[in-house]
Design an enzyme around this catalytic site. Structure first.
Site, mmCIF file in Angstrom:
data_model
loop_
_atom_site.group_PDB
_atom_site.id
_atom_site.type_symbol
_atom_site.label_atom_id
_atom_site.label_comp_id
_atom_site.label_asym_id
_atom_site.label_seq_id
_atom_site.Cartn_x
_atom_site.Cartn_y
_atom_site.Cartn_z
ATOM 1 N N TYR A 66 18.771 151.413 35.464
ATOM 2 C CA TYR A 66 19.598 150.435 34.850
ATOM 3 C C TYR A 66 20.732 150.063 35.356
ATOM 4 O O TYR A 66 21.454 148.918 35.777
ATOM 5 C CB TYR A 66 18.925 149.771 33.693
ATOM 6 C CG TYR A 66 17.332 149.367 33.822
ATOM 7 C CD1 TYR A 66 17.313 147.924 34.255
ATOM 8 C CD2 TYR A 66 16.320 149.776 33.854
ATOM 9 C CE1 TYR A 66 15.793 147.490 34.600
ATOM 10 C CE2 TYR A 66 15.181 149.294 33.511
ATOM 11 C CZ TYR A 66 15.022 148.119 34.171
ATOM 12 O OH TYR A 66 13.438 148.480 34.147
ATOM 13 N N GLN A 100 12.534 135.061 38.320
ATOM 14 C CA GLN A 100 11.701 136.302 37.705
ATOM 15 C C GLN A 100 13.104 137.229 37.908
ATOM 16 O O GLN A 100 12.913 138.326 37.868
ATOM 17 C CB GLN A 100 10.463 136.929 38.741
ATOM 18 C CG GLN A 100 9.351 135.457 38.838
ATOM 19 C CD GLN A 100 8.306 136.090 39.767
ATOM 20 O OE1 GLN A 100 7.672 136.962 40.012
ATOM 21 N NE2 GLN A 100 8.703 135.324 41.141
ATOM 22 N N HIS A 118 12.170 137.133 33.544
ATOM 23 C CA HIS A 118 11.829 138.422 33.069
ATOM 24 C C HIS A 118 13.143 138.600 32.378
ATOM 25 O O HIS A 118 13.450 139.847 32.711
ATOM 26 C CB HIS A 118 11.642 139.267 34.198
ATOM 27 C CG HIS A 118 10.348 138.635 34.984
ATOM 28 N ND1 HIS A 118 9.858 139.214 36.161
ATOM 29 C CD2 HIS A 118 9.352 138.103 34.270
ATOM 30 C CE1 HIS A 118 9.086 138.457 36.472
ATOM 31 N NE2 HIS A 118 8.524 138.365 35.238
ATOM 32 N N SER A 188 6.103 137.595 46.270
ATOM 33 C CA SER A 188 5.311 137.555 46.538
ATOM 34 C C SER A 188 4.081 137.051 46.251
ATOM 35 O O SER A 188 2.829 137.139 45.998
ATOM 36 C CB SER A 188 4.821 139.572 46.691
ATOM 37 O OG SER A 188 4.898 139.915 45.179
HETATM 38 P P1 OAD Z 1 8.687 141.734 46.047
HETATM 39 O O1 OAD Z 1 9.319 142.545 46.418
HETATM 40 O O2 OAD Z 1 6.943 142.120 44.834
HETATM 41 O O3 OAD Z 1 8.311 140.369 47.195
HETATM 42 C C1 OAD Z 1 9.511 139.655 47.169
HETATM 43 C C2 OAD Z 1 9.343 139.131 48.324
HETATM 44 O O4 OAD Z 1 10.531 138.596 49.202
HETATM 45 C C3 OAD Z 1 8.443 139.436 50.040
HETATM 46 O O5 OAD Z 1 6.720 138.399 49.354
HETATM 47 C C4 OAD Z 1 9.111 138.770 50.158
HETATM 48 O O6 OAD Z 1 8.050 138.463 52.070
HETATM 49 C C5 OAD Z 1 9.652 137.828 50.064
HETATM 50 N N1 OAD Z 1 11.220 138.008 51.531
HETATM 51 C C6 OAD Z 1 11.863 138.979 51.626
HETATM 52 N N2 OAD Z 1 13.072 138.865 52.430
HETATM 53 C C7 OAD Z 1 13.052 136.628 51.706
HETATM 54 C C8 OAD Z 1 13.815 137.248 52.593
HETATM 55 N N3 OAD Z 1 15.147 137.327 52.936
HETATM 56 N N4 OAD Z 1 13.545 135.427 51.777
HETATM 57 C C9 OAD Z 1 13.001 135.083 51.720
HETATM 58 N N5 OAD Z 1 11.952 135.833 51.434
HETATM 59 C C10 OAD Z 1 12.250 137.335 50.821
HETATM 60 O O7 OAD Z 1 9.307 140.290 44.330
HETATM 61 P P2 OAD Z 1 9.077 139.802 43.060
HETATM 62 O O8 OAD Z 1 7.724 138.758 43.610
HETATM 63 O O9 OAD Z 1 10.089 139.200 42.397
HETATM 64 O O10 OAD Z 1 9.112 142.366 37.564
HETATM 65 O O11 OAD Z 1 8.368 140.472 42.274
HETATM 66 C C11 OAD Z 1 7.819 139.882 41.167
HETATM 67 C C12 OAD Z 1 8.010 141.361 40.028
HETATM 68 O O12 OAD Z 1 7.929 141.790 39.942
HETATM 69 C C13 OAD Z 1 9.971 141.083 40.111
HETATM 70 O O13 OAD Z 1 10.041 139.764 39.125
HETATM 71 C C14 OAD Z 1 9.600 142.709 39.516
HETATM 72 C C15 OAD Z 1 8.706 142.686 39.904
HETATM 73 O O14 OAD Z 1 7.696 144.206 38.917
HETATM 74 C C16 OAD Z 1 9.643 143.000 36.228
HETATM 75 O O15 OAD Z 1 10.406 143.680 36.546
HETATM 76 C C17 OAD Z 1 9.355 142.546 35.465
#
Ligand code: OAD
Length: 245
Positions: A66, A100, A118, A188
């Site tokens: 971290y 998040q 989060h 995602s």
């Molecule tokens: P993810 O890594 O699951 O998803 C990231 C998303 O961002 C994907 O759908 C990509 O297609 C999209 N993406 C990538 N580049 C991009 C850009 N330039 N503009 C727009 N979109 C883009 O990340 P999260 O959905 O945030 O939780 O994941 C949710 C949670 O899972 C996080 O908060 C974390 C993780 O485990 C904890 O740590 C509790």
């Protein structure tokens, strides 16, 4: 290209909610979690680094990981996507940014009404008591110790298996249920309970807009899908709908 019907809708919108995920910070240089090659959960195992059990097994490993991520986010800058979201807040009666992300980049870009689902990696709390600690001791112990109880300190983020901050989640659900427009940006849309928020908004009749270069489980149900990086799509949207920026 922003669809004309969406432009008309947004000019009349009063209550906008935006849910963001790691993708909104990708163009700042912060790694996402699940993307092939670059995602943190592709390179590291969450069971080793992001659970209370992992921390108790090896607090130094978790603290150091971290610390690396904290350094990374403190060295990057908000990108045009963050600034566009801060700009939207100036144009509507009620605006809630639910994130998040733990990187604090929305705050640095000027967003005001933010719900951090989060936590925030820049804050530190006591593992035992949960109290926030502003000053870290410099005794050299890793992790540092709580000045009140001597317990181990940890980042103020939500780990797998932990509950989200309940008041923040409640406010996020209320905002989703009462908005007329819901954006899902750079997530995602897989991790609960955040992933349920657009569906709550949809049930109440809100217009759903997804901003993402990739398909997600929300894509098929979204009213509008703006396919592309948020750092390009959102500034274009703000320019088209409200001018300026
Ligand atoms: P993810 O890594 O699951 O998803 C990231 C998303 O961002 C994907 O759908 C990509 O297609 C999209 N993406 C990538 N580049 C991009 C850009 N330039 N503009 C727009 N979109 C883009 O990340 P999260 O959905 O945030 O939780 O994941 C949710 C949670 O899972 C996080 O908060 C974390 C993780 O485990 C904890 O740590 C509790």
């Amino acid at each position: 290209m922003i669809p004309a019907a969406l432009v008309t809708h947004l000019r009349a919108a009063c209550r906008i909610v935006v849910l963001t995920g790691a993708g909104v910070s990708a163009e700042s240089g912060v790694p996402t979690f699940r993307e092939a090659q670059t995602g943190l959960w592709v390179r590291y195992r969450p069971e080793d680094l992001a659970t209370p059990e992992a921390f108790l097994r090896n607090p130094k490993l978790v603290w150091d990981w971290y610390t690396w991520r904290k350094k990374l986010v403190s060295e990057v800058q908000p990108n045009p996507g963050h600034y566009a979201l801060a700009e939207i807040e100036n144009h509507v009666t009620a605006f809630t940014l639910i994130t998040q992300n733990v990187d604090g980049l929305h705050q640095r870009a000027g967003s005001r009404n933010i719900l951090e689902l989060h936590g925030n990696i820049l804050r530190t709390k006591c593992f035992d008591e949960g109290t926030l600690v502003a000053e870290l001791d410099d005794s050299g112990s890793v992790p540092p110790r709580c000045p009140r109880c001597g317990g181990l300190l940890r980042p103020d983020v939500v780990w797998f298996g932990e509950l989200l901050p309940s008041e923040t989640l409640h406010q996020a659900m209320q905002a989703a249920k009462t908005c007329d427009t819901f954006f899902s940006v750079g997530t995602s849309a897989l991790v609960q309970p955040a992933a349920a928020l657009p569906w709550l908004a949809m049930e109440r009749g809100a217009v759903i807009i997804e901003v993402n270069p990739q398909v997600t489980p929300l894509t098929d149900q979204a009213s509008y899908v703006l396919r592309g990086p948020s750092g390009e799509v959102l500034p274009e949207l703000v320019r088209t709908v409200w001018g300026g920026n």
